[in-house]
Design an enzyme around this catalytic site. Structure first.
Site, short mmCIF file in Angstrom:
data_model
loop_
_atom_site.label_atom_id
_atom_site.label_comp_id
_atom_site.label_asym_id
_atom_site.label_seq_id
_atom_site.Cartn_x
_atom_site.Cartn_y
_atom_site.Cartn_z
N GLU A 46 0.85 -1.19 0.00
CA GLU A 46 0.00 0.00 0.00
C GLU A 46 0.89 1.24 0.00
O GLU A 46 1.97 1.27 0.62
CB GLU A 46 -0.85 -0.02 1.28
CG GLU A 46 -1.73 1.17 1.50
CD GLU A 46 -2.44 1.11 2.86
OE1 GLU A 46 -3.47 1.77 3.00
OE2 GLU A 46 -1.96 0.39 3.76
N LYS A 114 -9.53 2.00 -2.01
CA LYS A 114 -9.72 1.37 -0.70
C LYS A 114 -11.09 1.72 -0.11
O LYS A 114 -11.45 2.89 0.01
CB LYS A 114 -8.60 1.83 0.23
CG LYS A 114 -8.55 1.16 1.58
CD LYS A 114 -7.36 1.69 2.38
CE LYS A 114 -7.20 1.00 3.72
NZ LYS A 114 -6.03 1.56 4.45
N CYS A 150 -4.89 -3.35 2.84
CA CYS A 150 -4.57 -3.21 4.26
C CYS A 150 -5.77 -3.46 5.18
O CYS A 150 -6.19 -4.59 5.38
CB CYS A 150 -3.91 -1.86 4.49
SG CYS A 150 -2.90 -1.78 6.00
#
Length: 279
Positions: A46, A114, A150
């Site tokens: 990330e 995300k 993540c």
């Protein structure tokens, strides 16, 4: 669904600087290393473009900007597909935390913004980052690759939806910060997403850059892993900078599901129908 043949996946566990040009050079070198190890897919952390704790608005760039163009050229030159985390401008003045999926010809195959932002454990990612809202599956190296980033790994419904929509591999770029029980959480969650979905998982994390001052923002513990559909860890890169590759046998998914049909045994009458294909 047809499954691709066995292939090699490289986990590119690199330190991330506040300078995108430094990070691009590191990523290009890691892609070369991945190609040298016979990998068809290279997975990066990330925020490969710039570390958290720096001015993400200044670092953010369109997906046709210089950073992504440099990744695309390296992917094309080495004939290696790439997944890496970048930042792109959002309309409200924040940025998107985006995972780009680049195929081995250097084409942008997909991008994933995300969904779950890390507003936890004293951090407020949403102050700077706007959330995405769409599941994404990319066709890379002959596989259907579901993308997470993540903190998304803590939300099993996202991984299940991607598996239900036909993903064969979940890829998770991360900048998983150190903290009480954090490393145990990371290892457990990555393995759990593989086990409960009988799917391959490739998770790549940052490691700290010793040349950068500590800011208190997430950097990474490393522990990049390749996990098979039974939850066995095939590759674990530990905590140091490293590019390491492992074998992925996509046909193992069918073999495992023949004896452990969790997805088929799921009670759709209770929990709802499987997700529609995405891509």
């Amino acid at each position: 669904m047809p499954y691709a043949a066995a292939m090699r996946v490289a986990l590119c566990q690199i330190p991330v600087s506040s300078d995108p040009s430094v990070n691009l050079a590191r990523a290009q070198a890691a892609i070369a290393s991945a190609a040298g190890q016979g990998a068809q897919l290279a997975v990066f952390p990330e925020g490969t473009q710039a570390r958290f704790g720096t001015d993400l608005r200044a670092a953010a760039a369109p997906l046709d900007g210089a950073f992504c163009a440099g990744l695309m050229e390296a992917a094309r030159a080495r004939a290696v597909a790439v997944v890496a985390g970048v930042f792109e401008p959002a309309p409200d003045g924040r940025v998107y935390n985006t995972a780009v999926a680049i195929d081995a010809t250097g084409r942008l195959a997909a991008s994933y913004r995300k969904i779950h932002l890390f507003d936890a454990l004293g951090q407020r990612e949403s102050d700077l980052v706007a959330p995405g809202g769409e599941l994404v599956i990319a066709e890379l190296a002959g596989l259907r690759v579901g993308l997470l980033t993540c903190y998304d790994v803590r939300f099993p419904e996202q991984a299940r939806a991607l598996a239900g929509a036909g993903a064969q591999l979940l890829v998770i770029p991360a900048a998983w910060a150190a903290g009480l029980f954090k490393e145990e959480h990371w290892v457990t969650l990555v393995r759990a997403r593989a086990i409960e979905n009988t799917i391959w998982v490739a998770a790549a994390g940052q490691v700290p850059d010793p040349a950068e001052p500590a800011t208190g923002a997430p950097t990474g513990i490393g522990r990049s892993m390749l996990v098979d559909p039974m939850g066995a860890v095939r590759v674990d890169l530990g905590s140091a900078e490293c590019v390491g590759a492992g074998e992925l046998d996509a046909a193992m998914i069918a073999r495992v599901r023949a004896v452990l049909p969790c997805l088929d045994n799921r009670r759709a009458d209770v929990f709802g129908a499987a997700a529609e294909p995405v891509g």
